[in-house]
Scaffold this motif. Structure first.
Motif, mmCIF file in Angstrom:
data_model
loop_
_atom_site.group_PDB
_atom_site.id
_atom_site.type_symbol
_atom_site.label_atom_id
_atom_site.label_comp_id
_atom_site.label_asym_id
_atom_site.label_seq_id
_atom_site.Cartn_x
_atom_site.Cartn_y
_atom_site.Cartn_z
ATOM 1 N N ILE A 1 40.449 14.784 44.976
ATOM 2 C CA ILE A 1 39.331 14.290 45.514
ATOM 3 C C ILE A 1 38.708 15.179 46.602
ATOM 4 O O ILE A 1 39.750 15.515 47.466
ATOM 5 N N ALA A 2 37.754 15.685 46.892
ATOM 6 C CA ALA A 2 37.251 16.622 47.707
ATOM 7 C C ALA A 2 36.946 16.235 48.871
ATOM 8 O O ALA A 2 36.297 15.068 49.030
ATOM 9 N N ASP A 3 36.956 17.003 49.878
ATOM 10 C CA ASP A 3 36.437 16.404 51.296
ATOM 11 C C ASP A 3 36.982 15.304 51.931
ATOM 12 O O ASP A 3 36.396 14.439 52.129
ATOM 13 N N VAL A 4 38.145 15.396 51.898
ATOM 14 C CA VAL A 4 38.859 14.042 52.370
ATOM 15 C C VAL A 4 39.196 14.250 53.751
ATOM 16 O O VAL A 4 40.053 15.322 54.154
ATOM 17 N N SER A 5 39.080 13.285 54.819
ATOM 18 C CA SER A 5 39.379 13.469 56.165
ATOM 19 C C SER A 5 40.752 13.038 56.476
ATOM 20 O O SER A 5 41.227 11.824 56.225
ATOM 21 N N PHE B 1 44.752 9.424 55.902
ATOM 22 C CA PHE B 1 43.514 9.946 55.503
ATOM 23 C C PHE B 1 42.582 8.973 55.175
ATOM 24 O O PHE B 1 42.999 7.655 54.825
ATOM 25 N N SER B 2 41.184 9.236 55.331
ATOM 26 C CA SER B 2 40.441 8.192 55.374
ATOM 27 C C SER B 2 39.503 8.645 54.186
ATOM 28 O O SER B 2 38.945 9.675 54.017
ATOM 29 N N VAL B 3 38.464 7.687 53.678
ATOM 30 C CA VAL B 3 37.622 7.872 52.592
ATOM 31 C C VAL B 3 36.589 6.858 53.055
ATOM 32 O O VAL B 3 36.662 5.774 53.555
#
Length: 449
Positions: free
Chosen positions: A70-74, A146-148
């Motif tokens: 999954i791209a662009d995960v903080s 990590f957050s989504v």
């Protein structure tokens, strides 16, 4: 290397001026900068991040594995940056890792075999729903956070061997990927059956909160800040030493503030580094302290896997030694819900343990050293409290006697002399008790005639 060199130029120049005026503050400024840098990493210089050093991977994942991504995960732990989340399809030797979209190299990863707990938590105090995943290794040293977003997933952001429904949220897609690969644990989530806060969320009204806000402390003598209120009418500190003392306190308050979640398998404190998770088998007891009208403290006494392990208790074999972690300034409105959770989970309440009781000074006690006294009342000396009570009762009896003997008709006499005059008068009464004749004499005879 001098840690003050990492400070922005404007702040550094102000510190230099302060040190020139107060040379004794040089060591204090240096110690504060060193302490802050150890907690938050290198300080940005002039608004730009310092040259990044590649973080050495604690473990190496197999390069032959294929990954769902999954791209662009903080990511927040171990580094705060946006990366591509990759979840290996190999359940035996695979790993969870964060890779750079530009280089394709992994910045960090955790092997599936080391993942002991995987927890999905709603992020509080956000206008838009977000969910954080806490991945904890069995050693307690390697952690991923990590957050989504809580929105529907963008199909172009996901690469998976399984079809992804575009109506699914990021949260459900990640949970599905992890649940399929992890063997030692499933994804744990808080639920309303275990705990629901009575405090409404200002950011998302109508949504129930599954957390409580708290400040992390400890019981080894190190005091963590509680809560600081800055009144708008209050004057700001003027001297450099006062400014930096206030700065240090506020920084510590920010670094120790977090959220407690009461899960089906344990209690977790997030989202500060390190993540603190206490499964039920690691908890020796729980107690309440500083129970006030608005707040209270929650103390969790946990088994230590080793003397050095003071932050995490994810080990499945807890030791015999214990240490206590304090979470302070919890809102009193959530006391009943937390207490019900502790009782429902059969966690020992040690609030009335012997070590928490106030020291006895024999104020109410009795001295049984009299020979033959034993437990008999006749042989016991009077306690201090009983003695004080008896003296108070005697004083009340004396006051009542004075009230009964008080003569309001006596003029020219002080308040304290009334009883004495009455006693003298009483001595002049004749045998027949005729007070009129005694006082008036012949004048009384004339009146009678």
């Amino acid at each position: 290397m001098n840690p003050l060199q990492d400070l922005p130029d404007d702040l550094l120049s102000r510190i230099v001026v302060s040190i020139r005026q107060h040379p004794e503050l040089a060591d204090l400024f240096r110690d504060i900068a060193t302490y802050i840098s150890t907690l938050t990493g290198p300080i940005q210089t002039n608004g730009h991040a310092p040259p990044s050093k590649k973080r050495k991977l604690e473990v190496e994942a197999s390069t032959a594995d294929t990954y769902d991504s999954i791209a662009d995960v903080s990511f927040s732990i171990p580094q705060r940056k946006k990366l591509k989340l990759e979840i290996s399809r190999n359940s035996e030797t695979g790993a969870i890792r964060g890779t750079s979209a530009a280089t394709g190299e992994a910045d960090f990863c955790i092997l599936y075999s080391d993942v002991d707990y995987c927890i999905c938590l709603p992020v509080p105090e956000k206008a838009q729903p977000q969910y954080s995943f806490c991945v904890l290794s069995s050693s307690g040293e390697n952690q991923l956070l990590f957050s989504v977003p809580g929105t529907e997933i963008k199909p172009e952001a996901v690469h998976s061997d399984q079809p992804v429904d575009k109506e699914q949220s990021y949260k459900h897609v990640v949970i599905k990927m992890l649940s399929k690969r992890l063997k030692k644990t499933k994804v744990i989530e808080p639920n309303e059956k275990d705990f629901v806060s009575t405090i409404s969320q200002a950011h998302r009204k109508g949504e129930k909160a599954l957390h409580v806000k708290a400040f992390r402390g400890n019981k080894d003598g190190t005091s963590y800040p509680q809560r600081f209120y800055l009144s708008s009418a209050a004057t700001m500190p003027s001297s450099p030493i006062q400014c930096f003392c206030l700065f240090t306190k506020l920084t510590q308050a920010i670094l120790t503030a977090g959220f407690l979640f009461f899960l089906p398998t344990g209690i977790i404190f997030a989202f500060k580094k390190p993540l603190l998770f206490y499964p039920f088998h690691s908890i020796a007891s729980i107690s309440y302290t500083s129970v006030l009208q608005r707040t209270f403290n929650l103390n969790i006494n946990v088994y230590s896997s080793s003397p050095a392990n003071t932050h995490n208790n994810t080990s499945s074999t807890p030791g015999t030694e214990t240490h206590e972690i304090e979470f302070s300034m919890i809102d009193q409105a959530d006391f009943a819900g937390i207490d019900a959770y502790i009782k429902r989970r059969n966690l020992q309440d040690a609030s009335m343990a012997e070590q928490r009781r106030a020291q006895k000074y024999n104020v109410n006690g009795t001295n049984n050293t009299n020979d033959g006294g034993g437990g008999e009342a006749e042989g016991e000396e009077e306690g201090e409290l009983q003695k004080a009570q008896r003296e108070a009762d005697d004083m009340e009896d004396e006051d009542e006697e004075e009230d009964e003997n008080f003569d309001p008709g006596s003029e020219g006499e002080s308040e304290g002399s009334g009883s004495g005059s009455e006693e003298e008068d009483g001595g002049n009464v004749d045998a027949d008790g005729n007070l009129v004749e005694t006082e008036l004499g012949s004048e009384a005879e004339d009146v009678s005639e």
